[in-house]
Design an enzyme around this catalytic site. Structure first.
Site, PDB file in Angstrom:
ATOM      1  N   GLU A  99       8.425  -6.448  72.106  1.00 22.98           N
ATOM      2  CA  GLU A  99       7.685  -5.980  70.970  1.00 22.98           C
ATOM      3  C   GLU A  99       7.386  -4.387  71.082  1.00 22.98           C
ATOM      4  OE1 GLU A  99       6.132  -6.968  68.575  1.00 22.98           O
ATOM      5  OE2 GLU A  99       6.738  -9.154  68.834  1.00 22.98           O
ATOM      6  N   TYR A 159      -1.896  -3.655  68.304  1.00 25.91           N
ATOM      7  CA  TYR A 159      -0.730  -4.386  67.813  1.00 25.91           C
ATOM      8  C   TYR A 159      -0.076  -5.304  68.938  1.00 25.91           C
ATOM      9  CZ  TYR A 159       3.597  -5.453  66.467  1.00 25.91           C
ATOM     10  OH  TYR A 159       4.946  -6.271  66.316  1.00 25.91           O
ATOM     11  N   ASP A 208       1.852  -4.985  62.191  1.00 30.50           N
ATOM     12  CA  ASP A 208       2.769  -3.716  62.102  1.00 30.50           C
ATOM     13  C   ASP A 208       2.980  -3.403  60.699  1.00 30.50           C
ATOM     14  OD1 ASP A 208       4.157  -5.949  61.099  1.00 30.50           O
ATOM     15  OD2 ASP A 208       5.802  -5.625  62.521  1.00 30.50           O
TER      16      ASP A 208
END
Ligand code: SF4
Length: 370
Positions: free
Chosen positions: A40, A123, A141
């Site tokens: 990520e 996030y 996102d």
């Protein structure tokens, strides 16, 4: 169509689409939290193909949280080199150490606990909690902002209120019970593969329930925010070559590019030429009196809101005696070294300095027989 029916359709269509279209990415093999986390953070930095290469190389060097926590910081920065935003690499190491110290080496499984790790924002915490542990929390996102602002025709800038909260509420409310892992990924994957800047609505499973498509305004969604002003910066650096060795220094902890190695230099001041600036910067940062041998390159590099023009020079020590030069008097760095030019490959460098090393010819490895 009422909201409940619409939500159900979005859930069913996206889950079915994802099952048929999900990309076989290496971190999707086992949904291990550590691998999910690294993926990520890396994917926020770069394109998918390049990100996969970085991810695989990272996992070879740091196969688990303990390996990152124990590594010298320089190894972590080196593995990150080229991705930019080096603070993220340092935060990964700080968070890995927190997992070892605070959680006994076991990655925390709840969103609220993940969010307390250094450098982990909503996030990333949402992505890890939902993907690795199937917790029903959203991860919003740029892809999710784009899809939801189009499907629900959100007509104010997506990064600002009230759109920001509305998107987060939608992303939360849409998660089907027990399916957070697949649903969140499906939403992001749709944004990455179909609902891109130029959307491919003909291939989209949400085409008949997408408001902005219905209204013919997909090009106007998402509504962008104000663009940050770009600041041009004139910067210099110098490669000092003395008796076959090159001088490099390690940047301070609070600097931009903290902990990376560099060829000393700095900003050109008003009224100064790049040639004058490099001589002055070297004197201020190292105590060395240098003279310019030649201009090596002019490198342009964008960095956050800056557009850097880096003037690069080859330098010699002025009036230097034979043998080792005097020790440097460092004022802007935490360490320095004289290295053989071909050894530069082993040091993490900021991108413009790496471009210089790769292209100016001074640092090429000797070929066979040379
Ligand atoms: S229909 Fe088009 S604009 Fe709407 S979500 Fe699908 S790809 Fe995006």
């Amino acid at each position: 169509m009422n909201d409940k029916r619409r939500f159900t359709l979005i859930q069913e269509r996206l889950l079915a689409w994802f099952a048929a279209n999900r990309r076989p990415l290496p971190w999707r093999d086992d949904y291990n939290p550590y691998r999910t986390w690294i993926a990520e953070v890396m994917m926020q930095q770069t394109q998918m193909d390049r990100g996969v290469r970085y991810f695989l190389r990272w996992m070879e060097r740091f196969p688990d949280v303990a390996a990152v926590a124990e590594a010298p910081e320089e190894d972590v920065l080196k593995a990150w080199e080229g991705l930019g935003y080096y603070r993220r690499a340092r935060n990964i190491q700080a968070a890995a150490r927190a997992v070892m110290e605070r959680h006994g080496g076991v990655f925390p499984s709840r969103y609220a606990d993940i969010l307390t790790l250094p450098g982990v924002g909503p996030y990333t915490a949402g992505a890890i909690a939902s993907t690795a542990f199937n917790e029903e929390v959203p991860c919003v996102d740029g892809n999710v902002e784009r899809v939801l602002s189009r499907v629900f025709d959100i007509d104010t800038p997506v990064k600002e209120e009230p759109a920001k909260s509305r998107i987060r509420q939608l992303a939360q409310a849409l998660i089907p019970k027990g399916r957070a892992r697949d649903f969140n990924q499906a939403l992001m994957e749709l944004g990455a593969l179909v609902c891109r800047k130029n959307p491919d609505c003909g291939e989209c499973p949400l085409a008949d329930i997408c408001e902005s498509r219905h209204l013919g305004i997909t090009a106007d969604r998402p509504v962008p925010g104000k663009k940050a002003a770009i600041t041009p910066l004139e910067v210099v650096c110098g490669v000092l070559l003395h008796e076959g060795k090159v001088f490099i220094q390690r940047r301070g902890e609070k600097d931009v590019w903290a902990g990376l190695w560099e060829f000393p230099g700095g900003c050109v001041e008003p009224g100064e030429s790049p040639e004058e600036a490099v001589v002055r910067e070297w004197k201020e940062e190292t105590g060395f009196d240098v003279a310019i041998v030649e201009r090596l390159a002019t490198i342009r590099h964008g960095y956050t809101t800056y557009r850097i023009t880096l003037h690069c020079f080859l330098l010699r020590l002025k009036g230097a005696p034979l043998g080792s030069p005097l020790p440097a008097e460092l004022t802007a760095a935490t360490a320095c070294q004289w290295i053989a030019p071909q050894d530069i490959e082993a040091f993490p460098l900021p991108a413009p300095h790496r471009k210089l090393a790769d292209t100016c010819g001074l640092f090429d490895k000797p070929g066979p027989g040379e």
